[in-house]
Motif scaffolding. Structure first.
Motif, short mmCIF file in Angstrom:
data_model
loop_
_atom_site.label_atom_id
_atom_site.label_comp_id
_atom_site.label_asym_id
_atom_site.label_seq_id
_atom_site.Cartn_x
_atom_site.Cartn_y
_atom_site.Cartn_z
N PHE A 1 -10.95 63.88 -76.34
CA PHE A 1 -10.09 62.93 -77.04
C PHE A 1 -9.44 63.64 -78.22
N GLU A 2 -8.13 63.43 -78.39
CA GLU A 2 -7.47 63.99 -79.57
C GLU A 2 -7.53 62.97 -80.70
N ALA A 3 -8.02 63.41 -81.86
CA ALA A 3 -8.07 62.56 -83.04
C ALA A 3 -6.68 62.48 -83.67
N LEU A 4 -6.21 61.26 -83.90
CA LEU A 4 -4.88 61.07 -84.50
C LEU A 4 -5.01 60.17 -85.72
N LEU A 5 -4.50 60.66 -86.83
CA LEU A 5 -4.68 59.99 -88.13
C LEU A 5 -3.83 58.73 -88.22
N ARG A 6 -4.42 57.67 -88.72
CA ARG A 6 -3.71 56.40 -88.93
C ARG A 6 -3.87 55.95 -90.37
N TRP A 7 -2.78 55.43 -90.93
CA TRP A 7 -2.80 54.96 -92.30
C TRP A 7 -2.27 53.54 -92.39
N GLN A 8 -3.17 52.65 -92.79
CA GLN A 8 -2.79 51.26 -93.02
C GLN A 8 -2.50 51.12 -94.51
N HIS A 9 -1.22 51.15 -94.86
CA HIS A 9 -0.81 51.04 -96.26
C HIS A 9 -0.96 49.59 -96.72
N PRO A 10 -1.52 49.37 -97.95
CA PRO A 10 -1.83 47.99 -98.36
C PRO A 10 -0.61 47.07 -98.36
N SER A 11 0.57 47.56 -98.71
CA SER A 11 1.73 46.65 -98.70
C SER A 11 2.73 46.98 -97.59
N ARG A 12 2.81 48.25 -97.19
CA ARG A 12 3.84 48.60 -96.21
C ARG A 12 3.34 48.56 -94.76
N GLY A 13 2.04 48.29 -94.59
CA GLY A 13 1.51 48.27 -93.21
C GLY A 13 1.30 49.66 -92.67
N ASN A 14 1.34 49.77 -91.36
CA ASN A 14 1.08 51.05 -90.71
C ASN A 14 2.21 52.05 -90.97
N ILE A 15 1.87 53.21 -91.52
CA ILE A 15 2.89 54.25 -91.70
C ILE A 15 2.57 55.39 -90.73
N PRO A 16 3.54 55.78 -89.90
CA PRO A 16 3.24 56.80 -88.88
C PRO A 16 3.05 58.19 -89.50
N PRO A 17 2.21 59.01 -88.87
CA PRO A 17 1.97 60.36 -89.37
C PRO A 17 3.25 61.18 -89.55
#
Ligand code: C2E
Ligand code: CA
Ligand code: CA
Ligand code: CA
Length: 275
Positions: free
Chosen positions: A57-73
């Motif tokens: 499995f390839e690990a892919l970083l995800r960021w759930q920004h508190p106000s902007r929602g999901n921001i892509p890598p």
């Protein structure tokens, strides 16, 4: 600080344009995200065609920004690289990936993306040792994905680290193959375990003879060099069949599965598709 004519220091904010301001805010938010735990990893299966099961499995970083929602890598990784924050973020990724993968069956590896700045950082080998030890993962279940850009500032330090990792038993994959410069010379410098064929070639592999010829050449070259191949971004059955015919070792893409949450990995490994 700027000294004016009367010897008084006057502090000022340079006039930032909107884009620069947004970038600056993103940098502050990234720092905050790291310290308050807003990152998580998703995992995308890499299907081993010869063994007919998920091998990695390839690990892919995800960021759930508190106000902007999901921001892509694609948006935040470049900022993390420019500001140097990628070193600390990458260390978190390495620890988290090793920790989570340790709960998977022993034949399933985890692949972790490593940025050039992170790879060239003097502490990199130690970070890998720590992540493996603390996570309880054996080194041969970790695959490090680097791109050709890691070689841009010279090969010396890089080759030394690659050989250190190899001696530990860590596997090395060359990511996004075919998109950088003078790809072939790097294949001579180091015996990578795997070449990842960039999605841009895979997209048209079932339609465009040039794309098919390039994929064919990469697979043949890899085989002659005793390296495996993973085709990236496989989205339909025609591509899959063509890649299988050409002897590609494994495939990764939405056709098989999109990246999934960490806690869904075990169910997917046990599922009918991988049996
Ligand atoms: P990459 O390493 O080439 O990862 C593959 C990207 O292609 C992932 O995008 C994945 O979701 C996407 N993908 C996979 N299969 C398909 C498909 O069939 N169709 C399409 N359209 N896309 C597919 P993602 O997760 O947005 O990551 C983008 C890039 O961000 C990665 O490209 C990698 O360069 C970087 N990245 C992600 N996680 C990390 C990380 O932990 N560390 C570092 N340094 N970079 C990372
Ligand atoms: Ca990758
Ligand atoms: Ca890639
Ligand atoms: Ca890519």
């Amino acid at each position: 600080a700027k000294q004016d004519g009367r010897g008084v220091f006057r502090f000022f904010e340079p006039a930032l344009d909107a884009a620069a301001r947004r970038r600056r805010q993103l940098e502050l938010d990234l720092r905050e995200a790291l310290f308050t735990g807003q990152f998580r990893l998703n995992y995308q299966p890499i299907f081993d065609l010869a063994r007919d099961r998920i091998g990695c499995f390839e690990a892919l970083l995800r960021w759930q920004h508190p106000s902007r929602g999901n921001i892509p890598p694609a948006e935040f990784i470049p900022v993390a690289e420019e500001t140097g924050l990628i070193v600390a973020i990458g260390e978190w990724v390495m620890h988290e990936a090793c920790r989570q993968a340790a709960a998977w069956p022993a034949h399933v590896r985890v692949a972790v993306n490593v940025s050039p700045l992170q790879f060239r950082n003097s502490g990199f080998s130690n970070i890998i040792v720590q992540a493996l030890t603390r996570g309880g993962l054996s080194a041969d279940r970790l695959e490090v994905e680097i791109t050709e850009s890691v070689f841009l500032d010279g090969e010396n330090g890089v080759l030394q680290v690659l050989h250190q990792l190899r001696a530990m038993g860590v596997r090395i994959a060359l990511d996004d193959f075919g998109t950088g410069y003078s790809s072939l010379s790097y294949l001579r410098s180091f015996p990578f375990d795997k070449i990842k064929i960039d999605k841009s070639f895979v997209d048209l592999v079932a339609q465009d003879p040039s794309s098919a010829a390039i994929v064919h050449a990469i697979v043949d070259l890899a085989r002659a060099l005793k390296m495996e191949t993973t085709a990236e971004g496989v989205e339909d059955r025609d591509q899959l069949n063509e890649l299988r015919d050409q002897g590609c070792s494994s495939i990764q893409g939405f056709w098989f599965s999109r990246p999934i949450e960490g806690d869904a990995v075990l169910a997917m490994i046990a599922g009918p598709m991988s049996a």
